[in-house]
Scaffold this motif. Structure first.
Motif, PDB file in Angstrom:
ATOM      1  N   ARG A   1      -4.231  17.485 -12.364  1.00  0.00           N
ATOM      2  CA  ARG A   1      -4.215  16.128 -11.872  1.00  0.00           C
ATOM      3  C   ARG A   1      -3.338  15.247 -12.764  1.00  0.00           C
ATOM      4  O   ARG A   1      -2.530  14.458 -12.290  1.00  0.00           O
TER       5      ARG A   1
ATOM      6  N   ARG B   1       0.433  16.042 -12.183  1.00  0.00           N
ATOM      7  CA  ARG B   1       0.936  15.438 -10.940  1.00  0.00           C
ATOM      8  C   ARG B   1       1.100  13.934 -11.096  1.00  0.00           C
ATOM      9  O   ARG B   1       2.093  13.354 -10.675  1.00  0.00           O
ATOM     10  N   ALA B   2       0.108  13.298 -11.714  1.00  0.00           N
ATOM     11  CA  ALA B   2       0.170  11.844 -11.875  1.00  0.00           C
ATOM     12  C   ALA B   2       1.363  11.446 -12.742  1.00  0.00           C
ATOM     13  O   ALA B   2       2.051  10.464 -12.461  1.00  0.00           O
TER      14      ALA B   2
ATOM     15  N   ARG C   1       4.219  13.222 -13.184  1.00  0.00           N
ATOM     16  CA  ARG C   1       5.480  13.429 -12.470  1.00  0.00           C
ATOM     17  C   ARG C   1       5.673  12.373 -11.390  1.00  0.00           C
ATOM     18  O   ARG C   1       6.778  11.888 -11.159  1.00  0.00           O
ATOM     19  N   ALA C   2       4.571  11.994 -10.735  1.00  0.00           N
ATOM     20  CA  ALA C   2       4.666  10.956  -9.704  1.00  0.00           C
ATOM     21  C   ALA C   2       5.082   9.627 -10.328  1.00  0.00           C
ATOM     22  O   ALA C   2       5.969   8.934  -9.814  1.00  0.00           O
TER      23      ALA C   2
ATOM     24  N   ASP D   1       8.539   7.524  -9.368  1.00  0.00           N
ATOM     25  CA  ASP D   1       8.508   6.187  -8.757  1.00  0.00           C
ATOM     26  C   ASP D   1       7.216   5.512  -9.210  1.00  0.00           C
ATOM     27  O   ASP D   1       6.161   5.704  -8.619  1.00  0.00           O
TER      28      ASP D   1
ATOM     29  N   GLU E   1       6.066   2.528  -9.183  1.00  0.00           N
ATOM     30  CA  GLU E   1       5.382   1.613  -8.268  1.00  0.00           C
ATOM     31  C   GLU E   1       4.653   2.376  -7.175  1.00  0.00           C
ATOM     32  O   GLU E   1       3.503   2.081  -6.851  1.00  0.00           O
ATOM     33  N   ALA E   2       5.323   3.383  -6.616  1.00  0.00           N
ATOM     34  CA  ALA E   2       4.693   4.179  -5.565  1.00  0.00           C
ATOM     35  C   ALA E   2       3.476   4.919  -6.117  1.00  0.00           C
ATOM     36  O   ALA E   2       2.452   5.044  -5.440  1.00  0.00           O
ATOM     37  N   ALA E   3       3.582   5.402  -7.355  1.00  0.00           N
ATOM     38  CA  ALA E   3       2.438   6.083  -7.958  1.00  0.00           C
ATOM     39  C   ALA E   3       1.269   5.114  -8.093  1.00  0.00           C
ATOM     40  O   ALA E   3       0.128   5.448  -7.760  1.00  0.00           O
ATOM     41  N   ALA E   4       1.553   3.913  -8.558  1.00  0.00           N
ATOM     42  CA  ALA E   4       0.493   2.911  -8.697  1.00  0.00           C
ATOM     43  C   ALA E   4      -0.131   2.606  -7.334  1.00  0.00           C
ATOM     44  O   ALA E   4      -1.354   2.498  -7.202  1.00  0.00           O
ATOM     45  N   MET E   5       0.706   2.522  -6.307  1.00  0.00           N
ATOM     46  CA  MET E   5       0.191   2.242  -4.954  1.00  0.00           C
ATOM     47  C   MET E   5      -0.595   3.419  -4.385  1.00  0.00           C
ATOM     48  O   MET E   5      -1.243   3.299  -3.366  1.00  0.00           O
ATOM     49  N   THR E   6      -0.476   4.587  -5.031  1.00  0.00           N
ATOM     50  CA  THR E   6      -1.250   5.747  -4.587  1.00  0.00           C
ATOM     51  C   THR E   6      -2.488   5.916  -5.460  1.00  0.00           C
ATOM     52  O   THR E   6      -3.180   6.926  -5.391  1.00  0.00           O
ATOM     53  N   GLY E   7      -2.762   4.939  -6.306  1.00  0.00           N
ATOM     54  CA  GLY E   7      -4.007   4.950  -7.066  1.00  0.00           C
ATOM     55  C   GLY E   7      -3.885   5.424  -8.499  1.00  0.00           C
ATOM     56  O   GLY E   7      -4.871   5.478  -9.221  1.00  0.00           O
ATOM     57  N   VAL E   8      -2.668   5.784  -8.913  1.00  0.00           N
ATOM     58  CA  VAL E   8      -2.476   6.217 -10.294  1.00  0.00           C
ATOM     59  C   VAL E   8      -2.421   4.984 -11.199  1.00  0.00           C
ATOM     60  O   VAL E   8      -1.850   3.968 -10.816  1.00  0.00           O
ATOM     61  N   ASN E   9      -3.013   5.072 -12.368  1.00  0.00           N
ATOM     62  CA  ASN E   9      -2.832   4.018 -13.364  1.00  0.00           C
ATOM     63  C   ASN E   9      -1.756   4.487 -14.348  1.00  0.00           C
ATOM     64  O   ASN E   9      -2.047   5.227 -15.285  1.00  0.00           O
TER      65      ASN E   9
END
Ligand SMILES: Nc1ncnc2c1ncn2[C@@H]1O[C@H](COP(=O)(O)OP(=O)(O)OP(=O)(O)O)[C@@H](O)[C@H]1O
Ligand SMILES: [Mg+2]
Lengths: 240, 285
Positions: free
Chosen positions: B163, B166-167, B169-170, B174, B176-184
């Motif tokens: 996990r 992946r977080a 690399r995400a 990107d 911003e996109a990672a943050a919008m997918t719930g990653v801190n």
């Protein structure tokens, strides 16, 4: 019933430039609302403010009546909001399945309505391409990944920013066909669209935005073309 | 025979360089943060290790056990307190911030430890070796290489199958996109830098055992780490390992051509790779 999302006098700025001027919007649980408006009206800015990507005052955005304006994006996601961002924004260098897994890893606390298998049954082509790097997919397929990723965040409110943009009519139809299944899962949806008739068809209610202000709102079935034209372009005399 | 010996010694030297390079592969290769304190942090950790060893009278493996968690904590703090504030698409702010920090660290180390060169006593392990024909293979360099392989393998697994990986690399792809997918992203980056500097804890102990350290030595380690990551290809952990091997072998062979030519040979091979394959050996363009 408390709205799942309400914005109260929402203003947003990019530096000195003001993009939103007091936007009031309310969305009830499970309903589908369209937000239409011309290029540069402020639709994406509105969605980005909700997601916590633009600094706003806490009271300006409320989730279930709780002020959340300005909270960081990951907190908004755990509060049950997910977004299909403008331009899809997939994670380059990661496979389709890995893109989806990032959402599973960081889903909201809500029970698992959406599973990888369920997303694959919505979009069977993604199952076939699950091991491919996301950036190698076609535009329509990438949009499916982006939607699947948002659903796997287990949202109660799904924000979609121009999911039809740049896609062939057949692909747009294919994507919009799944909308009823999302609503049946109890998820409220905000559809940002430039295609007005598509937006009217797919929504219960509609807001029209012009230069950072809401200029029209009502039930999608009851709003006339002329009303929309006036609200969209700003006054009946705006376009010759 | 001397070329075979050069190759073997080069691979072993590469094992040490791989330990410098792994953290850099994470920070520069994946997160695109230019951390100019990389080498200084390793020297700082080595000096702390040497002081711990003499103050507490403990052997090198006990130093390792203490140093790695300390290193990880320093990395976490560095990201939280400094780098998270300057990380952006633009590499310049992180470059300037860490340049300042690097100068400050070197001066602080000079104050505390003076400019003397020191090393970590290993209780005889530094001299132990096996003889195969006319070639001597040091026990310690083999341990360093094996440790490097284990660290690289572990990090590679972490990046592809967890996990956290992946977080990270995400977020790197990107943020911003990672943050919008719930990653801190701030937490993920703090953890990544903790791991990167934690690995330097290993490198510090082995550096102290294999050779000497002095406060101003960090620059060389920084350059080797950058070169290894770029030779191997940005974003690839095994690439950085391979890049470190290329560097170690080039230096070792170069040294056998002419003792003054060793270090330069490494830099020349780096420039050659940059000219022929700028995306690196494992890099995609
Ligand atoms: N990053 C930014 N910096 C400065 N101004 C911006 C930025 N992003 C958007 N704007 C401006 O804010 C206004 C609203 O833009 P926004 O992207 O929200 O519009 P939109 O309704 O989503 O348009 P479109 O349909 O083209 O996507 C525009 O005038 C735009 O130029
Ligand atoms: Mg937009």
């Amino acid at each position: 019933m408390t709205p799942i999302l309400s914005t109260k006098g929402l203003t947003a700025f990019y530096g000195d430039f003001q993009a939103l001027f007091g936007v009031d919007v309310e969305i009830a649980p499970g309903e589908t609302v369209a937000l239409i408006g011309a290029n540069g009206a402020g639709k994406s800015t509105f969605l980005r403010s909700i997601m916590g990507l633009i600094r706003v005052k806490p009271e300006m955005i409320q989730l279930d009546g709780r002020p959340v304006g300005g909270e960081p994006p990951h907190r908004i996601v755990s509060g049950g909001v997910a977004i299909v961002p403008e331009g899809r924004r997939l994670f380059a260098g990661m496979t389709v399945e890995e893109n989806l897994r990032v959402a599973i890893d960081n889903a909201s606390g809500r029970d698992g309505t959406w599973t990888l298998d369920r997303v694959f049954s919505l979009f069977p082509i993604l199952k076939e391409k699950r091991r491919e790097p996301a950036q190698r997919l076609s535009g329509g397929q990438q949009q499916m990944v982006s939607i699947g990723r948002a659903l796997l965040n287990q949202p109660r409110l799904l924000l979609c920013d121009e999911i039809s943009l740049g896609l062939a009519p057949r692909v747009i139809r294919e994507i919009y066909e799944i909308m009823p299944e999302i609503s049946e899962a109890g998820t409220a949806v905000v559809l940002v669209e430039q295609d007005v008739s598509l937006a009217k068809q797919a929504s219960d209610r509609l807001y029209c935005m012009l230069e950072g202000r809401i200029t029209l709102t009502g039930r999608s079935g009851e709003i006339s073309r002329d009303q929309i034209a006036a609200a969209y372009f700003g006054g009946s005399d705006a376009v010759a | 025979m001397q070329w075979l010996d050069g190759l073997i010694q080069g691979v072993l030297l590469g094992g040490l360089y791989a330990q410098y390079a792994l953290g850099m592969a994470l920070m520069f290769g994946v997160m695109r943060i230019v951390n100019l304190t990389h080498g200084d942090l390793m020297i700082l950790l080595a000096l702390i290790g040497i002081s711990l060893s003499s103050a507490l009278g403990i052997g090198p493996w006990m130093v390792l056990v203490l140093l790695v968690p300390l290193a990880a904590a320093i990395g976490w703090l560095l990201q939280r307190a400094v780098l998270n504030k300057v990380v952006s698409e633009d590499p310049l702010p992180s470059l300037i911030a860490t340049f300042g920090l690097s100068v400050a660290l070197q001066n602080a180390m000079l104050q505390v430890w003076s400019a003397d060169t020191r090393s970590l006593p290993g209780g005889g392990i530094e001299q132990a070796s096996w003889q195969i024909g006319s070639i001597y293979i040091g026990v310690l360099p083999v341990i360093v290489l094996v440790a490097a392989i284990c660290l690289t393998g572990g990090l590679s697994q972490l990046m592809s199958h967890t996990r956290f990986g992946r977080a990270l690399r995400a977020s790197a792809a990107d943020v911003e996109a990672a943050a919008m997918t719930g990653v801190n992203p701030k937490t993920v980056y703090a953890l990544a830098t903790a791991i990167a500097v934690g690995v330097l804890g290993f490198a510090a102990v082995f550096q102290g055992l294999r050779s000497t350290v002095a406060p101003a030595d960090g620059a060389a380690q920084l350059i080797y780490a950058f070169e290894a990551v770029i030779i191997g290809g940005m974003g690839s952990v095994w690439g950085a390992f391979l890049g470190a091997m290329v560097l170690g072998i080039s230096q070792s062979i170069g040294f056998r051509i002419d003792p003054g030519f060793g270090i330069l040979a490494g830099h020349l091979v780096f420039l050659l790779v940059l000219a022929v394959r700028p995306q690196g050996i494992f890099g995609r363009n």
